[in-house]
Design an enzyme around this catalytic site. Structure first.
Site, short mmCIF file in Angstrom:
data_model
loop_
_atom_site.label_atom_id
_atom_site.label_comp_id
_atom_site.label_asym_id
_atom_site.label_seq_id
_atom_site.Cartn_x
_atom_site.Cartn_y
_atom_site.Cartn_z
N LYS A 174 8.61 -9.04 -11.57
CA LYS A 174 9.28 -10.18 -10.85
C LYS A 174 9.11 -11.08 -12.15
O LYS A 174 10.26 -11.58 -11.63
CB LYS A 174 8.01 -10.43 -9.58
N ARG A 182 2.90 -14.08 0.00
CA ARG A 182 1.66 -12.69 -0.04
C ARG A 182 1.07 -11.90 1.16
O ARG A 182 0.97 -11.67 0.64
CB ARG A 182 0.81 -13.52 -1.77
N ARG A 234 0.32 -4.30 -20.44
CA ARG A 234 0.87 -5.37 -20.82
C ARG A 234 0.18 -6.11 -21.73
O ARG A 234 -0.89 -6.39 -21.61
CB ARG A 234 1.11 -5.21 -18.92
N ARG A 289 -4.02 -10.43 -19.90
CA ARG A 289 -4.48 -11.24 -18.64
C ARG A 289 -5.63 -10.15 -18.88
O ARG A 289 -5.75 -9.38 -17.71
CB ARG A 289 -3.15 -10.98 -17.51
N ARG A 291 -5.92 -5.34 -7.75
CA ARG A 291 -4.85 -6.24 -7.03
C ARG A 291 -4.39 -5.44 -6.34
O ARG A 291 -3.19 -5.35 -5.36
CB ARG A 291 -3.78 -6.61 -8.27
P1 AMP Z 1 0.86 -13.53 -10.23
O1 AMP Z 1 1.09 -14.01 -11.45
O2 AMP Z 1 1.91 -13.64 -9.00
O3 AMP Z 1 0.50 -11.47 -10.22
O4 AMP Z 1 -0.68 -13.82 -9.13
C1 AMP Z 1 -1.72 -13.81 -9.93
C2 AMP Z 1 -2.50 -14.51 -8.77
O5 AMP Z 1 -2.33 -15.63 -8.50
C3 AMP Z 1 -2.29 -13.34 -8.59
O6 AMP Z 1 -3.84 -12.20 -8.63
C4 AMP Z 1 -3.40 -13.91 -7.07
O7 AMP Z 1 -5.56 -14.79 -7.78
C5 AMP Z 1 -2.68 -15.61 -7.64
N1 AMP Z 1 -1.48 -15.62 -6.87
C6 AMP Z 1 -0.44 -16.03 -7.06
N2 AMP Z 1 0.90 -16.40 -5.87
C7 AMP Z 1 -0.33 -16.25 -4.32
C8 AMP Z 1 0.03 -16.37 -3.26
N3 AMP Z 1 1.02 -16.90 -3.23
N4 AMP Z 1 -1.37 -16.55 -2.49
C9 AMP Z 1 -2.38 -16.91 -3.01
N5 AMP Z 1 -2.55 -15.79 -4.37
C10 AMP Z 1 -1.41 -16.26 -5.01
#
Ligand code: AMP
Length: 204
Positions: A13, A88, A127, A138, A149
């Site tokens: 993404k 989400r 990654r 990360r 996740r």
């Molecule tokens: P990502 O980089 O999109 O994988 O997001 C990393 C982390 O940020 C996720 O595992 C959540 O802890 C938090 N996060 C990102 N977007 C959201 C969202 N829309 N709602 C809640 N938590 C989020």
């Protein structure tokens, strides 16, 4: 264009959001990136959300939705945006729909990147990112957090695709292939040619 990019962790993404938003000339808004920047900057928001990110859990809606509303109110997002990592959950999707409606706007299309789970685990565990010139992983890409996740995705986020399907907005695309191939599929789903010009109607 107002677009949401959906897909599980590891589907690509972030990469696609940057390429597609560049082509369309709209800002890519990644809630994960905004949270991570706040965690590393040790801001008040960062301190509030760090435990959720570390555990691979969703940050509570009241924090996330308020942050997205603020970001969407910035002038650069007035005529369009590409959301990456938001919504989400169904409540987040409903709140996004309502806040856009308050502004007289609505989403144009939702593109879901589809990748099977074994491939996601392989990609996420391997990654790496470069931070300050050093290769690093990360924290939430550690194997035990990756599994969690993916569970959170399956339970809370996957239903969001059904929500948008019901609204007639969803295009599912195969996200296996080179970055360029996946971008071409996404641009086609968005009804834009590969240079970003809107033209023919969207393929669903
Ligand atoms: P990502 O980089 O999109 O994988 O997001 C990393 C982390 O940020 C996720 O595992 C959540 O802890 C938090 N996060 C990102 N977007 C959201 C969202 N829309 N709602 C809640 N938590 C989020």
């Amino acid at each position: 264009m107002r677009i949401v990019l959906l897909g599980p962790p590891g589907a690509g993404k972030g990469t696609q959001a940057k390429v597609i938003s560049d082509k369309l000339g709209v800002p890519a808004i990644s809630t994960g990136d905004i949270f991570r920047a706040n965690v590393s900057g040790q801001t008040e928001l960062g301190l509030q959300v760090k435990t959720y990110l570390d555990a691979g859990n969703l940050v509570p809606d009241e924090i996330t939705v308020a942050m997205v509303k603020d970001r969407l109110a910035q002038p650069d997002a007035e005529t369009g945006f590409l959301l990456d990592g938001f919504p989400r959950s169904i409540p987040q999707a409903e709140q996004l729909r309502d806040s856009l409606a308050d502004l007289g706007h609505k989403l144009d299309r939702v593109v879901e990147l589809v990748v099977e789970e074994d491939e996601l685990v392989r990609r996420l565990s391997g990654r790496r990112m470069i931070v300050d010139g050093k290769e690093t992983q990360r924290d939430d890409d550690k194997p035990e957090t990756v599994r969690h996740r993916l569970n959170v995705y399956r339970e809370q986020t996957a239903p969001v695709a059904g929500f948008y399907e019901g609204e007639g907005l969803l295009s599912r695309i195969d996200a296996i292939g080179s970055v360029e191939e996946v971008t071409a599929r996404a641009m086609n789903a968005l009804g834009a040619d590969d240079d970003g010009d809107a033209g023919q109607s969207a393929a669903v």
